[in-house]
Design a protein around this motif. Sequence first.
Motif, PDB file in Angstrom:
ATOM      1  N   PHE A  67       0.925  -1.196  -0.078  1.00 53.57           N
ATOM      2  CA  PHE A  67       0.013  -0.006  -0.065  1.00 53.57           C
ATOM      3  C   PHE A  67       0.728   1.146  -0.031  1.00 53.57           C
ATOM      4  O   PHE A  67       0.745   2.182  -0.769  1.00 53.57           O
ATOM      5  CB  PHE A  67      -0.820  -0.055   1.317  1.00 53.57           C
ATOM      6  CG  PHE A  67      -1.843   1.277   1.299  1.00 53.57           C
ATOM      7  CD1 PHE A  67      -3.002   1.206   0.594  1.00 53.57           C
ATOM      8  CD2 PHE A  67      -1.495   2.325   1.992  1.00 53.57           C
ATOM      9  CE1 PHE A  67      -3.923   2.501   0.828  1.00 53.57           C
ATOM     10  CE2 PHE A  67      -2.227   3.473   2.228  1.00 53.57           C
ATOM     11  CZ  PHE A  67      -3.554   3.460   1.661  1.00 53.57           C
ATOM     12  N   GLN A  68       1.881   1.334   0.826  1.00 52.78           N
ATOM     13  CA  GLN A  68       2.711   2.467   0.960  1.00 52.78           C
ATOM     14  C   GLN A  68       3.437   2.589  -0.457  1.00 52.78           C
ATOM     15  O   GLN A  68       3.881   3.854  -0.690  1.00 52.78           O
ATOM     16  CB  GLN A  68       3.774   2.376   2.157  1.00 52.78           C
ATOM     17  CG  GLN A  68       2.923   2.514   3.627  1.00 52.78           C
ATOM     18  CD  GLN A  68       3.847   1.675   4.591  1.00 52.78           C
ATOM     19  OE1 GLN A  68       4.763   0.947   4.484  1.00 52.78           O
ATOM     20  NE2 GLN A  68       3.428   1.966   5.881  1.00 52.78           N
ATOM     21  N   LYS A  69       4.121   1.608  -0.862  1.00 55.71           N
ATOM     22  CA  LYS A  69       4.748   1.511  -2.231  1.00 55.71           C
ATOM     23  C   LYS A  69       4.239   2.096  -3.338  1.00 55.71           C
ATOM     24  O   LYS A  69       4.683   3.031  -4.012  1.00 55.71           O
ATOM     25  CB  LYS A  69       5.595   0.088  -2.301  1.00 55.71           C
ATOM     26  CG  LYS A  69       6.606   0.238  -3.382  1.00 55.71           C
ATOM     27  CD  LYS A  69       7.325  -1.210  -3.384  1.00 55.71           C
ATOM     28  CE  LYS A  69       7.952  -1.400  -4.959  1.00 55.71           C
ATOM     29  NZ  LYS A  69       8.303  -2.938  -4.940  1.00 55.71           N
ATOM     30  N   TYR A  70       3.084   1.733  -3.463  1.00 58.92           N
ATOM     31  CA  TYR A  70       2.280   1.949  -4.753  1.00 58.92           C
ATOM     32  C   TYR A  70       1.498   3.361  -4.906  1.00 58.92           C
ATOM     33  O   TYR A  70       0.717   3.755  -5.846  1.00 58.92           O
ATOM     34  CB  TYR A  70       1.342   0.651  -5.200  1.00 58.92           C
ATOM     35  CG  TYR A  70       2.045  -0.418  -5.504  1.00 58.92           C
ATOM     36  CD1 TYR A  70       2.648  -0.433  -7.023  1.00 58.92           C
ATOM     37  CD2 TYR A  70       2.736  -1.142  -4.930  1.00 58.92           C
ATOM     38  CE1 TYR A  70       3.442  -1.634  -7.355  1.00 58.92           C
ATOM     39  CE2 TYR A  70       3.622  -2.434  -5.331  1.00 58.92           C
ATOM     40  CZ  TYR A  70       3.972  -2.374  -6.664  1.00 58.92           C
ATOM     41  OH  TYR A  70       4.790  -3.357  -7.184  1.00 58.92           O
ATOM     42  N   LEU A  71       1.510   3.949  -3.503  1.00 62.24           N
ATOM     43  CA  LEU A  71       0.762   5.274  -3.585  1.00 62.24           C
ATOM     44  C   LEU A  71       1.023   6.187  -4.503  1.00 62.24           C
ATOM     45  O   LEU A  71       0.767   6.999  -5.166  1.00 62.24           O
ATOM     46  CB  LEU A  71       0.951   5.895  -2.066  1.00 62.24           C
ATOM     47  CG  LEU A  71      -0.263   5.321  -1.021  1.00 62.24           C
ATOM     48  CD1 LEU A  71       0.321   5.844   0.410  1.00 62.24           C
ATOM     49  CD2 LEU A  71      -1.502   5.791  -1.436  1.00 62.24           C
ATOM     50  N   LEU A  72       2.604   6.479  -4.684  1.00 64.31           N
ATOM     51  CA  LEU A  72       3.387   7.235  -5.644  1.00 64.31           C
ATOM     52  C   LEU A  72       2.992   6.868  -6.951  1.00 64.31           C
ATOM     53  O   LEU A  72       2.640   7.804  -8.053  1.00 64.31           O
ATOM     54  CB  LEU A  72       4.769   7.370  -5.419  1.00 64.31           C
ATOM     55  CG  LEU A  72       5.554   7.992  -6.423  1.00 64.31           C
ATOM     56  CD1 LEU A  72       5.221   9.613  -6.020  1.00 64.31           C
ATOM     57  CD2 LEU A  72       6.989   7.772  -6.499  1.00 64.31           C
ATOM     58  N   VAL A  73       2.874   5.562  -7.396  1.00 65.33           N
ATOM     59  CA  VAL A  73       2.640   5.178  -8.682  1.00 65.33           C
ATOM     60  C   VAL A  73       1.327   5.631  -9.036  1.00 65.33           C
ATOM     61  O   VAL A  73       0.829   6.129 -10.120  1.00 65.33           O
ATOM     62  CB  VAL A  73       2.912   3.677  -8.954  1.00 65.33           C
ATOM     63  CG1 VAL A  73       2.306   3.196 -10.360  1.00 65.33           C
ATOM     64  CG2 VAL A  73       4.078   3.104  -8.523  1.00 65.33           C
ATOM     65  N   GLY A  74       0.343   5.445  -8.136  1.00 63.67           N
ATOM     66  CA  GLY A  74      -0.921   6.007  -8.480  1.00 63.67           C
ATOM     67  C   GLY A  74      -1.472   7.207  -8.544  1.00 63.67           C
ATOM     68  O   GLY A  74      -2.011   7.945  -9.328  1.00 63.67           O
ATOM     69  N   GLN A  75      -0.363   8.112  -7.891  1.00 64.50           N
ATOM     70  CA  GLN A  75      -0.431   9.677  -7.976  1.00 64.50           C
ATOM     71  C   GLN A  75      -0.124   9.919  -9.246  1.00 64.50           C
ATOM     72  O   GLN A  75      -0.557  10.893  -9.949  1.00 64.50           O
ATOM     73  CB  GLN A  75       0.453  10.199  -6.774  1.00 64.50           C
ATOM     74  CG  GLN A  75      -0.390  10.194  -5.501  1.00 64.50           C
ATOM     75  CD  GLN A  75       0.677  11.083  -4.550  1.00 64.50           C
ATOM     76  OE1 GLN A  75       0.722  12.426  -4.806  1.00 64.50           O
ATOM     77  NE2 GLN A  75       1.362  10.500  -3.649  1.00 64.50           N
ATOM     78  N   ILE A  76       0.821   9.418  -9.726  1.00 65.67           N
ATOM     79  CA  ILE A  76       1.478   9.862 -11.117  1.00 65.67           C
ATOM     80  C   ILE A  76       0.634   9.363 -12.171  1.00 65.67           C
ATOM     81  O   ILE A  76       0.306  10.204 -13.149  1.00 65.67           O
ATOM     82  CB  ILE A  76       2.814   8.995 -11.594  1.00 65.67           C
ATOM     83  CG1 ILE A  76       3.880   9.655 -10.284  1.00 65.67           C
ATOM     84  CG2 ILE A  76       3.268   9.142 -12.943  1.00 65.67           C
ATOM     85  CD1 ILE A  76       5.167   8.934 -10.388  1.00 65.67           C
ATOM     86  N   GLN A  77      -0.091   8.100 -12.020  1.00 64.25           N
ATOM     87  CA  GLN A  77      -1.307   7.909 -12.975  1.00 64.25           C
ATOM     88  C   GLN A  77      -2.251   8.806 -12.797  1.00 64.25           C
ATOM     89  O   GLN A  77      -2.838   9.279 -14.035  1.00 64.25           O
ATOM     90  CB  GLN A  77      -1.664   6.632 -12.817  1.00 64.25           C
ATOM     91  CG  GLN A  77      -0.619   5.395 -12.990  1.00 64.25           C
ATOM     92  CD  GLN A  77      -1.329   3.932 -12.762  1.00 64.25           C
ATOM     93  OE1 GLN A  77      -2.292   3.653 -12.631  1.00 64.25           O
ATOM     94  NE2 GLN A  77      -0.390   3.056 -13.566  1.00 64.25           N
ATOM     95  N   GLY A  78      -2.693   9.130 -11.695  1.00 59.61           N
ATOM     96  CA  GLY A  78      -3.688  10.353 -11.483  1.00 59.61           C
ATOM     97  C   GLY A  78      -3.308  11.565 -12.308  1.00 59.61           C
ATOM     98  O   GLY A  78      -4.275  12.230 -12.853  1.00 59.61           O
ATOM     99  N   LEU A  79      -2.031  12.041 -12.102  1.00 57.18           N
ATOM    100  CA  LEU A  79      -1.877  13.207 -12.982  1.00 57.18           C
ATOM    101  C   LEU A  79      -2.009  13.061 -14.237  1.00 57.18           C
ATOM    102  O   LEU A  79      -2.368  13.970 -15.033  1.00 57.18           O
ATOM    103  CB  LEU A  79      -0.294  13.576 -12.441  1.00 57.18           C
ATOM    104  CG  LEU A  79       0.291  14.550 -13.410  1.00 57.18           C
ATOM    105  CD1 LEU A  79      -0.338  15.960 -13.155  1.00 57.18           C
ATOM    106  CD2 LEU A  79       1.970  14.870 -13.107  1.00 57.18           C
ATOM    107  N   PHE A  80      -1.573  12.076 -14.813  1.00 56.06           N
ATOM    108  CA  PHE A  80      -1.595  11.871 -16.396  1.00 56.06           C
ATOM    109  C   PHE A  80      -3.105  11.515 -16.954  1.00 56.06           C
ATOM    110  O   PHE A  80      -3.508  12.312 -17.857  1.00 56.06           O
ATOM    111  CB  PHE A  80      -0.855  10.426 -16.793  1.00 56.06           C
ATOM    112  CG  PHE A  80       0.578  10.608 -16.763  1.00 56.06           C
ATOM    113  CD1 PHE A  80       1.235  11.765 -16.382  1.00 56.06           C
ATOM    114  CD2 PHE A  80       1.220   9.430 -16.780  1.00 56.06           C
ATOM    115  CE1 PHE A  80       2.546  12.064 -16.392  1.00 56.06           C
ATOM    116  CE2 PHE A  80       2.705   9.500 -16.824  1.00 56.06           C
ATOM    117  CZ  PHE A  80       3.368  10.880 -16.621  1.00 56.06           C
ATOM    118  N   ASP A  81      -3.953  11.248 -15.963  1.00 55.47           N
ATOM    119  CA  ASP A  81      -5.509  11.134 -16.138  1.00 55.47           C
ATOM    120  C   ASP A  81      -5.977  12.664 -16.348  1.00 55.47           C
ATOM    121  O   ASP A  81      -6.754  12.763 -17.179  1.00 55.47           O
ATOM    122  CB  ASP A  81      -6.143  10.411 -15.119  1.00 55.47           C
ATOM    123  CG  ASP A  81      -5.959   9.000 -14.989  1.00 55.47           C
ATOM    124  OD1 ASP A  81      -5.319   8.489 -15.828  1.00 55.47           O
ATOM    125  OD2 ASP A  81      -6.107   8.446 -13.972  1.00 55.47           O
TER     126      ASP A  81
END
Lengths: 190, 164
Positions: free
Chosen positions: B42-56
């Motif tokens: 959970f902690q590790k993939y928060l950043l990946v999700g944020q970047i995907q959210g930015l691209f969205d």
Amino acid sequence: MTTSNPTAEHKPDFDDNDDIWGSSSSENDEPYKQQTKNTSNLYSQEDYYGSQSHPTDSPTIQALRRQHSKQGYLAGLSSHKEESLQLGFDEGYPMGAKLGLDIGKILGQLSALSSMNVSLNSGDNDHLKEKIKELLEEVKRECGIKKVLNSKYFDEKLNLKETDTHPVVQKWSKELELILEEVKSIKQKI
Amino acid sequence: MDFDDVLNLEEQFYQDGFAYGQAQSALTSFKEGKEYGLQTAFQKYLLVGQIQGLFDILELTHIELSTQAANNIKQIKEFLTQITYDNDYGNVINTEKIITKIRNKMRVLVNLIPELDKKSCNLSNMDELSRFIGGLEGENGNGNGKNSGTTGTGIGALTDDGMW
């Protein structure tokens, strides 16, 4: 091999000197009795297998049973621990990754929207900017690890109850969807 | 009862106890391991999700991008597709490398998009938010270097507030 070694964190919470098998004898043996309901009391429950002896057992046999069952029990506890921790870690990892990704996306979308002054600040869109910022703050408060991984969302096996999507993710995704619809309509007007 | 019978009994009692201990340990340890796996990932993939959210959002808002920014985004998106979400050792190592590459690209990217407020939308803030959400810094996290690392919380580290 793993990302981390969960076994390094824990030591069994029992004392070799404790008579974990108890000393009472009763009517029958119940080998491998499941005690899954409260596993946190694993090492302190009184009703262990081995604590009970056949009524016909002589005191010598009872003592022999207690002594060797206890030794075996302690060896069994430690022998399987590392492997079980690893299996659990491997199973929990993809679930945690998906949750982190989902919550991260919500945060990323809201953060990006709140950072886009030029695109949304024209005309009467200030209220939307305000709404986005408020929602972002709310998501920050409500989507922390303690709240998302709260036991109320998980069953005994630590799988999500009833649904594949976490209720917190569902809730905030819906809220975000409304904002995104508004953003879309504004962009179409501009 | 002769001497062999006594030895057999000892062995039998030992094996019975061993099997029972093993079964009990399996249940508890499995659950502990799963909790820890959930937390760590959970902690590790928060950043990946944020970047995907930015691209969205970049896609949704149809921001005009420079060629350099567009190329950067294309490369990061390619990297994102290579990320895996299991705990296979090789995959974990590979994903770590990919995330490092993504981080480097992201540092450049935010400076290439004038529509983004660089003070609020940057890698440092994303990291800070990840640490905050991941419980790796205090409630009033201020990014002052208190980060204890992505695997800093041990099993049960968060149990006081009702988790698990």
